[in-house]
Design an enzyme around this catalytic site. Structure first.
Site, PDB file in Angstrom:
ATOM      1  CG  ASP A  81      -1.752  -5.056  -5.291  1.00  0.00           C
ATOM      2  OD1 ASP A  81      -0.843  -5.579  -4.377  1.00  0.00           O
ATOM      3  OD2 ASP A  81      -1.241  -4.175  -6.045  1.00  0.00           O
ATOM      4  CE  LYS A  82       1.363  -6.856   2.687  1.00  0.00           C
ATOM      5  NZ  LYS A  82       2.743  -7.042   2.597  1.00  0.00           N
ATOM      6  CG  HIS A  83       1.283  -0.727  -0.800  1.00  0.00           C
ATOM      7  ND1 HIS A  83       2.226  -0.870  -1.898  1.00  0.00           N
ATOM      8  CD2 HIS A  83       1.773  -0.092  -0.005  1.00  0.00           C
ATOM      9  CE1 HIS A  83       3.097   0.132  -1.651  1.00  0.00           C
ATOM     10  NE2 HIS A  83       2.963   0.733  -0.406  1.00  0.00           N
ATOM     11  CB  SER A  84       3.747  -3.452   3.439  1.00  0.00           C
ATOM     12  OG  SER A  84       4.666  -3.103   4.732  1.00  0.00           O
ATOM     13  CB  THR A 121       8.485  -7.855  -2.160  1.00  0.00           C
ATOM     14  OG1 THR A 121       7.464  -7.528  -0.823  1.00  0.00           O
ATOM     15  CG2 THR A 121       7.781  -9.246  -2.487  1.00  0.00           C
ATOM     16  NE  ARG A 169       7.074  12.409  -2.841  1.00  0.00           N
ATOM     17  CZ  ARG A 169       6.490  11.203  -2.727  1.00  0.00           C
ATOM     18  NH1 ARG A 169       6.138  10.243  -3.432  1.00  0.00           N
ATOM     19  NH2 ARG A 169       6.345  10.834  -1.159  1.00  0.00           N
ATOM     20  CB  SER A 184       3.697   7.879  -4.373  1.00  0.00           C
ATOM     21  OG  SER A 184       4.558   6.853  -4.464  1.00  0.00           O
ATOM     22  CE  LYS A 188       4.430   3.491  -6.332  1.00  0.00           C
ATOM     23  NZ  LYS A 188       5.497   3.592  -5.621  1.00  0.00           N
ATOM     24  CE  LYS A 189       0.066  -1.355  -4.800  1.00  0.00           C
ATOM     25  NZ  LYS A 189       0.670  -2.395  -4.584  1.00  0.00           N
TER      26      LYS A 189
END
Ligand code: URA
Length: 435
Positions: A81-84, A121, A169, A184, A188-189
């Site tokens: 998985d990729k997260h920005s 996205t 938050r 956070s 989720k990942k």
């Protein structure tokens, strides 16, 4: 021991660690709505000041991930998985999903909608007519198994406690805390089921993390907790002083993604994607190293296989796959164009990503509040980037819009968003890799 919320808050306020048991109970009681928001907010604020140590961060992240459904994949699939962390003009996921997957990695991508001025996205993909970004878990898992990748909006069932904390938050001034951001993201990942993660940590005016020191701290925190939780992880720090690429806007970014997948498009977008893809392939075992992965990615763009994979994903999720051949006919386009021109000439030395992101939102390309309808066709084209020469009278920014009132707001954000000097260096995109 019975859980006493007041003691729990006071411990954090006075710098003592919360235990695994307490953090699990906090999340369980948050889910069952047994704790008032003011006590949760008090604890969040105490975390902002006193942080979480490595163990607390791991236990809290794990408890958030365990608060709902967790996707699982066979271990031999090596899902990556990729997260920005979010930026302006960041269309990398649109490119990386087909690119990494056609090079042999299995990619599971659960994405959020636009957050503040940064694009999302989900909204970008939804600008392709028919594209379904609300796959249920069975559809999502079956597509990953069938074609090696899938992209969807977050199901409410994944890490639901994280959603409760995030909303609090947002309204209590407790978003910019590195352990809270880390828990956070990583919760989720974890719930999404991937075995390894590549984090693109943006740094600069258009990013959450405005300076290198805090971006690096977030990158180390993301990689650290992921590894403690048994995942492979790499973080790449990338520049977000100016927007990524040439286009900012939902449909326009799909267009740029198709351009890059076709071997054209701006160099910075391509550089980001082949670099991140290299790491994704190395972590998933589809390449022996990030360098070999990068070469594979360049080859997949050159031989057309990455573009074919994009088409396959769009078709599989109900979108109009002809977008690949005729993007300009199929993607929504704005009806009018306005140009912002340079007055004196020189070399662009500043192009503020934050102003561009906010201008797109003002045009209707992002949300001011939850539930706002997005104008997918609103777009901003950056004709000049930092380090480019510009003559007096040349257009630096083209704005594509539908609503004249919204244009006025966008112009006031964009006027003054760039500077010129006699000379200025081009910025390097990749700042540092943290493995
Ligand atoms: N993105 C997230 O998912 N969570 C945060 O707290 C900040 C950015």
């Amino acid at each position: 021991m019975t859980f006493n919320m007041l003691d729990f808050i006071e411990k954090k306020r006075t710098g003592k660690p919360n235990t695994e048991e307490e953090l699990k109970t906090l999340v369980a009681k948050t889910m069952s709505k047994e704790l008032p928001d003011y006590q949760l907010a008090a604890w969040l604020m105490a975390v902002c000041f006193n942080g979480l140590n490595d163990d607390e961060l791991m236990y809290f992240t794990q408890a958030l991930a365990d608060s709902g459904e967790r996707y699982t994949f066979p271990a031999d699939m090596h899902i990556v998985d990729k997260h920005s962390t979010g930026g302006v003009g960041d269309k990398a996921t649109l490119i990386l999903l087909p690119l990494a997957s056609c090079c042999g990695a299995s990619v599971s991508k659960l994405s959020g909608p636009a957050l503040g001025y940064t694009g999302g996205t989900v909204d970008k993909f939804e600008s392709i007519p028919g594209m379904n970004m609300k796959l249920d878990s069975a559809e999502f898992l079956s597509q990953v198994r069938r074609i090696g990748c899938a992209v969807s909006g977050h199901s409410k069932e994944l890490a639901p406690a994280e959603g409760i904390f995030y909303k609090l938050r947002d309204v209590t001034g407790t978003v910019p805390s590195i352990p809270l951001i880390t828990s956070s993201i990583v919760s989720k990942k974890l719930a999404g089921g991937a075995a390894s993660y590549v984090f693109d940590v943006k740094c600069g005016s258009g990013a959450f993390m405005k300076d290198r020191v805090s971006a690096e701290a977030l990158a180390r925190s993301l990689v650290g907790v992921s590894k403690k939780l048994g995942k492979n992880a790499v973080a790449v720090l990338t520049d977000m002083e100016q927007p990524l690429g040439e286009w900012v806007g939902n449909a326009a970014e799909v267009y740029e993604a198709i351009e890059v997948l076709s071997g054209r498009g701006p160099d910075d977008t391509k550089e980001l994607c082949v670099t991140l893809c290299g790491h994704m392939l190395a972590l998933s075992g589809a390449a022996a190293s990030a360098e070999e992965g990068r070469k594979k990615a360049e080859q997949a763009i050159a031989d057309g296989s990455a573009l074919s994979k994009f088409k396959e994903i769009v078709a599989s999720q109900g979108g109009d796959a002809e977008v690949v051949r005729h993007p300009l006919e199929i993607l929504p386009k704005a009806s009018k164009k306005y140009q912002l021109k340079e007055t004196k000439g020189g070399v662009i030395s500043r192009l503020d990503a934050l102003s561009v992101g906010e201008a797109l939102r003002a045009l209707g390309g992002g949300r001011m509040k939850l539930g706002d309808k997005i104008d997918y066709s609103a777009a901003i084209r950056l004709n000049k980037k930092i380090g480019c020469a510009v003559d007096a009278g040349e257009s630096v920014i083209d704005v594509f819009y539908n609503d004249g009132e919204k244009l006025k707001d966008a112009i006031s954000l964009l006027e003054g968003c760039w500077s010129t000097e006699a000379s200025a260096e081009k910025r390097s995109l990749i700042i540092e890799t943290i493995a």
